[in-house]
Scaffold this active site. Structure first.
Site, PDB file in Angstrom:
ATOM      1  N   LYS A   1      64.559  40.515  47.790  1.00 24.47           N
ATOM      2  CA  LYS A   1      63.461  39.891  47.928  1.00 24.47           C
ATOM      3  C   LYS A   1      63.546  38.356  47.524  1.00 24.47           C
ATOM      4  O   LYS A   1      64.094  38.267  46.323  1.00 24.47           O
ATOM      5  CB  LYS A   1      62.283  40.340  46.818  1.00 24.47           C
ATOM      6  CG  LYS A   1      60.892  40.634  47.371  1.00 24.47           C
ATOM      7  CD  LYS A   1      60.244  41.464  46.267  1.00 24.47           C
ATOM      8  CE  LYS A   1      58.648  41.405  46.531  1.00 24.47           C
ATOM      9  NZ  LYS A   1      57.768  42.063  45.493  1.00 24.47           N
TER      10      LYS A   1
HETATM   11  O1  G3P Z   1      54.314  42.599  45.095  1.00 26.30           O
HETATM   12  C1  G3P Z   1      53.692  41.531  44.549  1.00 26.30           C
HETATM   13  C2  G3P Z   1      52.659  42.194  43.844  1.00 26.30           C
HETATM   14  O2  G3P Z   1      53.250  42.813  42.776  1.00 26.30           O
HETATM   15  C3  G3P Z   1      51.786  40.646  43.181  1.00 26.30           C
HETATM   16  O3  G3P Z   1      50.831  41.471  42.607  1.00 26.30           O
HETATM   17  O4  G3P Z   1      48.730  41.681  41.057  1.00 26.30           O
HETATM   18  O5  G3P Z   1      50.625  40.423  40.498  1.00 26.30           O
HETATM   19  O6  G3P Z   1      49.319  39.489  42.209  1.00 26.30           O
HETATM   20  P1  G3P Z   1      49.845  40.826  41.622  1.00 26.30           P
END
Ligand code: G3P
Length: 223
Positions: free
Chosen positions: A91
């Protein structure tokens, strides 16, 4: 549509994998930080061992994120991460340096997940750099009063126009409706937190219906 789980927690990954509908895993440094019990003694080697454990559980792409900022450093780290297991997807953030690193790594046969994508132009660049996956963060866009799913729709349309093979991986999913909308748009993958995977199957009418069926089943005596 593929379902990935968005977590670094091994118990959650095992439980989701046992459901038989899991196609892969995505992690990021914040998700890894959540599962570290002793932060003073957690090393980069521990991180790589953790990714290896995830690869033992799930037979599918496992995203592991670089934690450096220059293209040169990202390439070095990406190559190291890719050596952990053939299912590791590196990533990289969609920055100028990240883009250079993606191009280099994908050119050497390493699969890339372009992360922190918030615009259609970033997604176009990810595809041109040979990324295998592009990760639009829908929840974080919703958080700033911008419709995250509109971005997914744009990316899917753009990729269809040019037949890019980059898969659209909807990330930052917060609730089941995000999964429904991603599926209706035709996104390739949804990466879903463990809690939301559980919510996907719950319906109160299923629970009350089952209670009634079980009560009525009592009429059937053992023969
Ligand atoms: O895969 C990316 C994701 O984990 C981000 O999620 O909830 O931190 O915006 P969040």
């Amino acid at each position: 549509m593929k379902f990935f789980i968005d977590t670094a927690d091994l118990d959650e990954i095992r439980a989701a994998n046992d459901l038989g509908v899991l196609d892969g895993v995505t992690t990021n440094p914040s998700l890894v930080a959540k599962i570290v019990k002793d932060p003073d003694n957690f090393t980069y080697r521990d991180f790589k061992e953790h990714i290896a454990k995830i690869c033992e559980i799930v037979d599918g792409p496992v995203s592991a994120e670089v934690t450096t900022l220059t293209a040169e450093e990202m390439v070095a780290q990406g190559e190291e991460l890719a050596e952990i297991d053939e299912n590791v997807v590196v990533k990289c953030p969609l920055t100028l340096e990240g883009l250079k690193a993606m191009r280099h790594l994908s050119g050497n046969g390493i699969r890339i997940n372009a992360t922190l994508v918030f615009s259609p132009t970033q997604a176009l660049l990810a595809a041109k750099a040979g990324a295998s996956f592009v990760s639009p963060f829908v929840g974080r866009l919703d958080d700033i009063s911008t419709e995250g799913m509109a971005l997914v729709e744009q990316i899917v349309g753009i990729y269809e126009n040019y037949r890019f093979s980059t898969e659209v991986l909807v990330a930052s999913i917060r609730h089941p409706q995000h999964v429904v909308e991603a599926a209706m748009i035709g996104a390739d993958v949804a990466t879903i937190p463990f809690k939301v995977i559980g919510q996907l199957l719950k319906h109160p009418l299923t629970d009350s219906g089952l209670r009634r069926f079980m009560d009525d089943a009592a009429v059937m005596k053992e023969s």
